[in-house]
Design a protein around this motif. Structure first.
Motif, PDB file in Angstrom:
ATOM      1  N   VAL A   1      -7.148  -3.599   2.084  1.00  0.00           N
ATOM      2  CA  VAL A   1      -6.032  -4.465   2.480  1.00  0.00           C
ATOM      3  C   VAL A   1      -4.749  -4.006   1.799  1.00  0.00           C
ATOM      4  O   VAL A   1      -3.678  -3.954   2.417  1.00  0.00           O
ATOM      5  CB  VAL A   1      -6.340  -5.945   2.154  1.00  0.00           C
ATOM      6  N   THR A   2      -4.843  -3.630   0.531  1.00  0.00           N
ATOM      7  CA  THR A   2      -3.674  -3.191  -0.232  1.00  0.00           C
ATOM      8  C   THR A   2      -3.008  -1.972   0.395  1.00  0.00           C
ATOM      9  O   THR A   2      -1.787  -1.860   0.373  1.00  0.00           O
ATOM     10  CB  THR A   2      -4.088  -2.879  -1.686  1.00  0.00           C
ATOM     11  N   VAL A   3      -3.811  -1.075   0.969  1.00  0.00           N
ATOM     12  CA  VAL A   3      -3.238   0.136   1.555  1.00  0.00           C
ATOM     13  C   VAL A   3      -2.987  -0.020   3.059  1.00  0.00           C
ATOM     14  O   VAL A   3      -2.836   0.962   3.776  1.00  0.00           O
ATOM     15  CB  VAL A   3      -4.102   1.394   1.268  1.00  0.00           C
ATOM     16  N   GLY A   4      -2.921  -1.273   3.541  1.00  0.00           N
ATOM     17  CA  GLY A   4      -2.509  -1.529   4.916  1.00  0.00           C
ATOM     18  C   GLY A   4      -3.611  -1.535   5.954  1.00  0.00           C
ATOM     19  O   GLY A   4      -3.348  -1.433   7.145  1.00  0.00           O
TER      20      GLY A   4
ATOM     21  N   PRO B   1     -10.364 -14.533   8.979  1.00  0.00           N
ATOM     22  CA  PRO B   1      -9.796 -13.284   8.465  1.00  0.00           C
ATOM     23  C   PRO B   1      -8.476 -13.447   7.719  1.00  0.00           C
ATOM     24  O   PRO B   1      -8.257 -12.768   6.720  1.00  0.00           O
ATOM     25  CB  PRO B   1      -9.605 -12.435   9.725  1.00  0.00           C
ATOM     26  N   ASP B   2      -7.589 -14.306   8.190  1.00  0.00           N
ATOM     27  CA  ASP B   2      -6.283 -14.453   7.529  1.00  0.00           C
ATOM     28  C   ASP B   2      -6.430 -14.923   6.083  1.00  0.00           C
ATOM     29  O   ASP B   2      -5.743 -14.432   5.186  1.00  0.00           O
ATOM     30  CB  ASP B   2      -5.386 -15.425   8.299  1.00  0.00           C
ATOM     31  N   VAL B   3      -7.348 -15.843   5.859  1.00  0.00           N
ATOM     32  CA  VAL B   3      -7.579 -16.351   4.505  1.00  0.00           C
ATOM     33  C   VAL B   3      -8.227 -15.268   3.648  1.00  0.00           C
ATOM     34  O   VAL B   3      -7.894 -15.113   2.474  1.00  0.00           O
ATOM     35  CB  VAL B   3      -8.443 -17.631   4.542  1.00  0.00           C
ATOM     36  N   ILE B   4      -9.102 -14.484   4.237  1.00  0.00           N
ATOM     37  CA  ILE B   4      -9.745 -13.393   3.495  1.00  0.00           C
ATOM     38  C   ILE B   4      -8.710 -12.350   3.083  1.00  0.00           C
ATOM     39  O   ILE B   4      -8.735 -11.855   1.958  1.00  0.00           O
ATOM     40  CB  ILE B   4     -10.879 -12.763   4.324  1.00  0.00           C
ATOM     41  N   VAL B   5      -7.796 -12.021   3.988  1.00  0.00           N
ATOM     42  CA  VAL B   5      -6.743 -11.054   3.658  1.00  0.00           C
ATOM     43  C   VAL B   5      -5.926 -11.559   2.471  1.00  0.00           C
ATOM     44  O   VAL B   5      -5.644 -10.805   1.530  1.00  0.00           O
ATOM     45  CB  VAL B   5      -5.832 -10.772   4.881  1.00  0.00           C
ATOM     46  N   LEU B   6      -5.550 -12.826   2.478  1.00  0.00           N
ATOM     47  CA  LEU B   6      -4.794 -13.391   1.356  1.00  0.00           C
ATOM     48  C   LEU B   6      -5.591 -13.302   0.060  1.00  0.00           C
ATOM     49  O   LEU B   6      -5.058 -12.934  -0.989  1.00  0.00           O
ATOM     50  CB  LEU B   6      -4.408 -14.840   1.643  1.00  0.00           C
ATOM     51  N   ARG B   7      -6.866 -13.634   0.125  1.00  0.00           N
ATOM     52  CA  ARG B   7      -7.714 -13.569  -1.070  1.00  0.00           C
ATOM     53  C   ARG B   7      -7.863 -12.128  -1.555  1.00  0.00           C
ATOM     54  O   ARG B   7      -7.844 -11.861  -2.756  1.00  0.00           O
ATOM     55  CB  ARG B   7      -9.080 -14.191  -0.781  1.00  0.00           C
TER      56      ARG B   7
ATOM     57  N   ARG C   1      -4.154  -7.693  -6.712  1.00  0.00           N
ATOM     58  CA  ARG C   1      -3.077  -7.945  -7.687  1.00  0.00           C
ATOM     59  C   ARG C   1      -3.685  -8.197  -9.071  1.00  0.00           C
ATOM     60  O   ARG C   1      -3.222  -7.637 -10.063  1.00  0.00           O
ATOM     61  CB  ARG C   1      -2.237  -9.144  -7.227  1.00  0.00           C
ATOM     62  N   GLU C   2      -4.748  -9.002  -9.146  1.00  0.00           N
ATOM     63  CA  GLU C   2      -5.405  -9.285 -10.425  1.00  0.00           C
ATOM     64  C   GLU C   2      -5.938  -8.013 -11.077  1.00  0.00           C
ATOM     65  O   GLU C   2      -5.948  -7.895 -12.294  1.00  0.00           O
ATOM     66  CB  GLU C   2      -6.572 -10.260 -10.216  1.00  0.00           C
TER      67      GLU C   2
END
Length: 194
Positions: free
Chosen positions: A65-68, A8-14, A20-21
Motif C-alpha cells: 500500500v505504501t508504494v502505491g 478494502p478501504d478500511v484495510i488500506v487505512l490500517r 507509518r508505525e
C-alpha cells in the motif's frame, strides 16, 4: 480481523497506519541497499520488500500500500474469499437443487423455465444437480407451487450475486455474506463444505 469485515478501504487505512508505525515508505526499499533490478523484480512481484526486517516485512501488505499498490488489498481479499466462499456457494446450489427435486418432483429443472443456453440445458437434462444459480433463481421465481418461494428465491439470488462478484475478481462484503446466511437459515438448510 475487524478491519477485514469493514472492507478494502478500511484495510488500506490500517495498512498505512502499520507502515507509518514501522517507518516504511517508498524510499525505504532503496535505502536498504536493493539493486534497481531487485526493486523492479519486487515491484512486479507485488513483494516490494525483502531486506531489513525480512521475516516481518516480506510480502507485507502494508508496504504494498505504501508504494502505491492499494489494489493488492482487494486482490488478496478476493483470493482468500474465493477459497472460502466458492465451496459454500456450491453447497448452497446443490442444497437448492435437492430441495427443488424433493418439493417439485422430477423434471422441475425444465418444467417452468429452461436454461438460457443449449449446453446448460443438456447438462440439466442429465441431472438436476447441474443447475446453475441463475437458473435456480428463475425456477424459484416461476414455480408458483414452491413452498417458501420468497426465501428460496432470496437464497438463489444472493448466492448468484456473490458467485458472480467472485467470478469477476471482486471481493464480497461480510454483510452480503450475512444476508445470504440469514436466508439459508430461514430456509432450514445446513450447508456442508467438506
Amino acid at each position: 480481523w475487524d478491519a477485514c469485515l469493514q472492507g478494502p478501504d478500511v484495510i488500506v487505512l490500517r495498512c498505512r497506519e502499520v507502515a507509518r508505525e514501522r517507518g516504511w515508505d517508498a524510499a525505504s526499499r532503496a535505502s536498504l541497499g536493493a539493486s534497481p533490478a531487485e526493486r523492479l523484480r519486487d515491484e512486479l512481484d507485488g513483494v516490494a520488500f525483502r531486506r531489513g526486517d525480512a521475516a516481518e516485512c516480506q510480502s507485507h501488505l502494508a508496504y504494498a500500500v505504501t508504494v502505491g499498490r492499494e489494489w493488492e488489498v482487494e486482490r488478496r481479499l478476493w483470493r482468500g474469499l474465493t477459497g472460502m466462499m466458492l465451496p459454500f456457494l456450491d453447497g448452497v446450489r446443490l442444497a437448492l437443487c435437492e430441495r427443488f427435486e424433493e418439493v417439485l418432483g422430477r423434471g422441475w429443472s425444465t418444467r417452468w423455465v429452461s436454461p438460457l443456453n443449449d449446453e446448460e440445458l443438456r447438462l440439466v437434462r442429465e441431472s438436476h444437480l447441474h443447475c446453475q444459480l441463475g437458473h435456480l433463481e428463475m425456477v424459484a421465481r416461476s414455480a408458483s407451487a414452491l413452498p417458501d418461494r420468497p426465501v428460496l428465491q432470496g437464497i438463489a439470488r444472493r448466492a448468484r450475486e456473490l458467485r458472480n462478484a467472485l467470478a469477476h475478481y471482486r471481493p464480497v462484503s461480510f454483510s452480503a455474506f450475512e444476508q445470504l446466511l440469514d436466508f439459508v437459515r430461514r430456509g432450514g438448510f445446513r450447508i456442508s463444505v467438506r
